[in-house]
Write a protein that holds these residues in place. Structure first.
Motif, mmCIF file in Angstrom:
data_model
loop_
_atom_site.group_PDB
_atom_site.id
_atom_site.type_symbol
_atom_site.label_atom_id
_atom_site.label_comp_id
_atom_site.label_asym_id
_atom_site.label_seq_id
_atom_site.Cartn_x
_atom_site.Cartn_y
_atom_site.Cartn_z
ATOM 1 N N GLN A 390 0.821 -1.218 0.000
ATOM 2 C CA GLN A 390 0.000 0.000 0.000
ATOM 3 C C GLN A 390 0.852 1.264 0.000
ATOM 4 O O GLN A 390 0.522 2.255 -0.634
ATOM 5 C CB GLN A 390 -0.895 -0.037 1.243
ATOM 6 C CG GLN A 390 -2.014 0.986 1.257
ATOM 7 C CD GLN A 390 -2.816 0.889 2.554
ATOM 8 O OE1 GLN A 390 -2.873 -0.154 3.199
ATOM 9 N NE2 GLN A 390 -3.419 2.000 2.959
ATOM 10 N N PHE A 391 1.998 1.234 0.723
ATOM 11 C CA PHE A 391 2.828 2.435 0.890
ATOM 12 C C PHE A 391 4.133 2.361 0.090
ATOM 13 O O PHE A 391 5.023 3.171 0.292
ATOM 14 C CB PHE A 391 3.121 2.678 2.377
ATOM 15 C CG PHE A 391 1.942 3.221 3.135
ATOM 16 C CD1 PHE A 391 1.838 4.575 3.426
ATOM 17 C CD2 PHE A 391 0.910 2.391 3.540
ATOM 18 C CE1 PHE A 391 0.739 5.082 4.105
ATOM 19 C CE2 PHE A 391 -0.191 2.882 4.216
ATOM 20 C CZ PHE A 391 -0.277 4.241 4.493
ATOM 21 N N ASP A 392 4.250 1.365 -0.793
ATOM 22 C CA ASP A 392 5.421 1.224 -1.671
ATOM 23 C C ASP A 392 6.732 1.214 -0.876
ATOM 24 O O ASP A 392 7.676 1.943 -1.180
ATOM 25 C CB ASP A 392 5.432 2.355 -2.708
ATOM 26 C CG ASP A 392 6.477 2.121 -3.802
ATOM 27 O OD1 ASP A 392 6.790 0.942 -4.070
ATOM 28 O OD2 ASP A 392 7.003 3.094 -4.366
ATOM 29 N N VAL A 393 6.780 0.369 0.175
ATOM 30 C CA VAL A 393 8.024 0.207 0.942
ATOM 31 C C VAL A 393 8.851 -0.850 0.219
ATOM 32 O O VAL A 393 8.436 -2.005 0.106
ATOM 33 C CB VAL A 393 7.736 -0.244 2.400
ATOM 34 C CG1 VAL A 393 9.031 -0.290 3.188
ATOM 35 C CG2 VAL A 393 6.746 0.703 3.069
ATOM 36 N N ARG A 394 10.020 -0.440 -0.286
ATOM 37 C CA ARG A 394 10.818 -1.350 -1.123
ATOM 38 C C ARG A 394 11.901 -2.030 -0.301
ATOM 39 O O ARG A 394 12.689 -1.377 0.376
ATOM 40 C CB ARG A 394 11.453 -0.577 -2.282
ATOM 41 C CG ARG A 394 10.394 -0.030 -3.223
ATOM 42 C CD ARG A 394 11.013 0.757 -4.357
ATOM 43 N NE ARG A 394 9.984 1.556 -5.016
ATOM 44 C CZ ARG A 394 10.248 2.443 -5.961
ATOM 45 N NH1 ARG A 394 11.495 2.661 -6.352
ATOM 46 N NH2 ARG A 394 9.273 3.127 -6.521
ATOM 47 N N MET A 395 11.925 -3.367 -0.375
ATOM 48 C CA MET A 395 12.910 -4.164 0.367
ATOM 49 C C MET A 395 12.937 -5.546 -0.260
ATOM 50 O O MET A 395 12.060 -5.895 -1.055
ATOM 51 C CB MET A 395 12.508 -4.241 1.841
ATOM 52 C CG MET A 395 11.180 -4.935 2.022
ATOM 53 S SD MET A 395 10.288 -4.360 3.437
ATOM 54 C CE MET A 395 8.614 -4.608 2.896
ATOM 55 N N GLN A 410 12.720 3.349 5.152
ATOM 56 C CA GLN A 410 12.487 3.293 6.602
ATOM 57 C C GLN A 410 11.382 4.286 6.971
ATOM 58 O O GLN A 410 10.471 3.971 7.754
ATOM 59 C CB GLN A 410 13.775 3.661 7.363
ATOM 60 C CG GLN A 410 14.848 2.592 7.289
ATOM 61 C CD GLN A 410 16.150 3.045 7.940
ATOM 62 O OE1 GLN A 410 16.350 4.219 8.215
ATOM 63 N NE2 GLN A 410 17.042 2.103 8.189
ATOM 64 N N GLN A 411 11.451 5.490 6.382
ATOM 65 C CA GLN A 411 10.453 6.527 6.679
ATOM 66 C C GLN A 411 9.063 6.082 6.218
ATOM 67 O O GLN A 411 8.066 6.277 6.927
ATOM 68 C CB GLN A 411 10.858 7.839 5.999
ATOM 69 C CG GLN A 411 10.002 9.030 6.357
ATOM 70 C CD GLN A 411 10.257 9.561 7.759
ATOM 71 O OE1 GLN A 411 10.932 8.934 8.558
ATOM 72 N NE2 GLN A 411 9.685 10.699 8.068
ATOM 73 N N LYS A 412 8.993 5.486 5.036
ATOM 74 C CA LYS A 412 7.697 5.039 4.516
ATOM 75 C C LYS A 412 7.111 3.932 5.396
ATOM 76 O O LYS A 412 5.897 3.856 5.581
ATOM 77 C CB LYS A 412 7.835 4.578 3.064
ATOM 78 C CG LYS A 412 7.964 5.743 2.094
ATOM 79 C CD LYS A 412 7.663 5.360 0.666
ATOM 80 C CE LYS A 412 8.859 4.853 -0.072
ATOM 81 N NZ LYS A 412 8.630 4.646 -1.502
ATOM 82 N N ALA A 413 7.976 3.078 5.960
ATOM 83 C CA ALA A 413 7.500 2.011 6.856
ATOM 84 C C ALA A 413 6.861 2.612 8.111
ATOM 85 O O ALA A 413 5.801 2.154 8.570
ATOM 86 C CB ALA A 413 8.666 1.088 7.237
ATOM 87 N N GLY A 438 9.109 11.900 -5.494
ATOM 88 C CA GLY A 438 7.980 10.985 -5.657
ATOM 89 C C GLY A 438 7.416 10.568 -4.303
ATOM 90 O O GLY A 438 6.195 10.553 -4.097
ATOM 91 N N ALA A 439 8.318 10.256 -3.362
ATOM 92 C CA ALA A 439 7.884 9.849 -2.018
ATOM 93 C C ALA A 439 7.280 11.023 -1.255
ATOM 94 O O ALA A 439 6.306 10.855 -0.511
ATOM 95 C CB ALA A 439 9.070 9.260 -1.246
ATOM 96 N N ILE A 440 7.831 12.229 -1.453
ATOM 97 C CA ILE A 440 7.275 13.429 -0.798
ATOM 98 C C ILE A 440 5.839 13.652 -1.262
ATOM 99 O O ILE A 440 4.933 13.877 -0.461
ATOM 100 C CB ILE A 440 8.140 14.677 -1.099
ATOM 101 C CG1 ILE A 440 9.480 14.587 -0.358
ATOM 102 C CG2 ILE A 440 7.412 15.961 -0.724
ATOM 103 C CD1 ILE A 440 10.499 15.631 -0.767
#
Length: 513
Positions: A390-395, A410-413, A438-440
């Motif tokens: 949902q929040f596009d946390v890439r790992m 980490q911030q998006k998580a 993009g994340a902002i």
């Protein structure tokens, strides 16, 4: 720049980590006297590539040439020998030591069997003067500002003879004034013939500073451009692969009942002086209330008092009419408060825990994550998979340790965890620090959606553009006191600037009439 000789070239660099290709056949050139920006989203592979050039990682494929000669850089020592220096995002300084002691550490000049600190002080001062760094070699690191500490790191590389300097997110921890000063320093270094690489995702800085910009997306180079012939919008599109909206789209707020009510809140600091003094304001459901101010004016202590992380001395903190003065962090969380903290490493994540575990840090003891005191790992993992998507946390996996993620991921998580708990009040401190455009854009959209859904949002930021774009109402804090409050559409930048310098609102208005 094209007529200048190439001083460093990376050819076909590939680097793999478990489950991810960080660098995929990347080629990159740096010329003498050039400021070359390396731009990319969080986790695009920028830092990995530069850690290879500095010898901290070894490439799986490809090779490096320095001044036209193929080299194997098998450690930082070899990089320094090749006159390559790196200023990391998190400084590597010994706090109780002086500036000079830090700079010569591991490379000490001697007089007989003793360290010759006198000649070190002289040499450090010479270098400082030469590049306009204005650093006093006798000061202790613990007594100087973050911006000054960064200059010490720059001096350290120059002292070791670096001709190629790599900066990893150099402005992430600096104030606006320090960023301007850093830019002047970098320009001076380039004029002296030093070649500079800046890892960044701040488009304004690239436009103001860089000669060339290489853009990396998901581990691959998507283009190198001459900055003078480019624009912020073009760079943003190259970086994220789509057009980016720089404006925050939001309708006028329809505020409801008061959610957060602060009255006469006072917090004393370490030395008995009030760091938050008699603060009174309220935030209503369905509005974003922004707090502007230069870093270090009580914002941190104010938020810590509201969230239960620091004991306030007097006043009242009410959420939905419930008094939370003196309440524990868990009590505050249970009262419907979510917190996106200023320091994601210290207060946002447990770095040795997996992403999956971090996603339930504040409700692991509740159903469905825990039954009769036993953790239900399937429910915990299902939650993490859903939020990551949902929040596009890439790992590489939800079982990856949080410390392995890029700063932006980490911030998006943290944002995913805090916004999906259905809070009444969201406290967001520097929510987009270290994020790419993009994340902002994504985070801003999430905060506006939360506000539209009737949440109250307290936004603390040092980025005035962010505050102007998101806030419905705005307050300015100076030395722990609120200088004034205003509706966002009534804002006057000069007036806000004066309040940030310590003028109360009435005085500030008189100055601007």
């Amino acid at each position: 720049m094209e007529h200048q000789p190439i001083v460093a070239e990376l050819k076909g660099i590939t680097k793999r980590f478990p489950g991810i290709v960080a660098n995929d056949n990347i080629s990159f050139q740096l010329r003498k006297g050039e400021i070359h920006a390396l731009l990319g989203e969080n986790g695009a592979g920028k830092s990995t590539l530069m850690n290879i050039l500095f010898g901290l990682y070894q490439p799986d494929e490809g090779h490096i040439e320095i001044n036209g000669e193929p080299v194997v850089i098998d450690g930082a020592g070899k990089a320094i020998e090749l006159r390559i220096g790196m200023v990391h995002q998190h400084f590597k300084l010994v706090k109780p030591f002086t500036v000079a002691e830090n700079i010569i550490l591991g490379n000490e000049p001697t007089k007989g069997i003793e360290v010759d600190i006198k000649s070190a002080n002289v040499r450090v001062r010479e270098l400082s003067d030469q590049y306009g760094l204005k650093v006093d070699p006798r000061f202790r690191i613990e007594d100087i500002t973050v911006g000054m500490q960064q200059r010490v790191e720059i001096l350290k590389t120059l002292y070791r003879g670096a001709d190629i300097l790599i900066f990893d997110e150099p402005s992430a921890v600096l104030t606006v004034q320090e960023i301007d000063e850093l830019m002047e320093i970098l320009r001076a270094l380039a004029r002296e013939g030093k070649s500079i690489i800046i890892i960044t995702h701040k488009l304004k800085e690239i436009m103001a500073l860089a000669d060339t910009c290489t853009v990396i997306r998901r581990g691959k180079v998507v283009g190198s451009v001459n900055v003078k012939e480019s624009s912020e919008r073009q760079l943003a599109e190259l970086m994220v692969g789509r057009s980016v909206n720089f404006q925050v789209n939001k309708e006028k707020s329809k505020p409801g009942k008061a959610i957060l009510e602060l009255s006469g809140l006072t917090v004393q600091g370490e030395h008995g002086k009030a760091v938050v003094e008699d603060v009174t304001f309220q935030i209503r459901a369905g509005e974003i209330f922004g707090i502007a101010g230069v870093d270090g004016n009580g914002q941190t202590q104010l938020v810590e008092a509201i969230t239960g992380m620091r004991k306030a001395n007097s006043g009242s903190i009410k959420v939905n009419g419930k008094e939370l003065f003196g309440a524990s962090v868990r009590n505050v969380t249970e009262a419907g408060v979510s917190h996106i903290p200023e320091d994601r490493h210290k207060h946002g994540l447990v770095l040795d825990f997996t992403v999956s575990e971090n996603m339930v840090l504040n409700n692991y003891y509740k159903e469905p994550y825990s039954r009769t005191g036993i953790l239900n790992y399937k429910a915990i993992d299902d939650n993490a998979s859903k939020l990551a998507q949902q929040f596009d946390v890439r790992m590489s996996s939800i079982h990856t340790e949080a410390r392995q993620l890029s700063g932006g991921n980490q911030q998006k998580a943290i944002i995913a965890r805090e916004l999906t708990r259905d809070p009444e009040l969201i406290i967001a401190v520097q929510p987009t620090r270290g994020l790419d455009v993009g994340a902002i854009e994504f985070v801003h959209k999430q905060l506006v959606e939360a506000r539209n859904a009737g949440k109250a949002v307290l936004l603390v930021s040092f980025e005035l553009e962010e505050l102007y774009g998101l806030s419905d109402r705005l307050a300015v804090i100076y030395e722990g006191r609120i200088m004034g409050q205003m509706e966002a559409d009534e804002k006057n930048e000069e007036q806000i600037g004066l309040m940030m310098a310590g003028n109360v609102m009435g005085d500030a208005q008189r100055h601007t009439v």
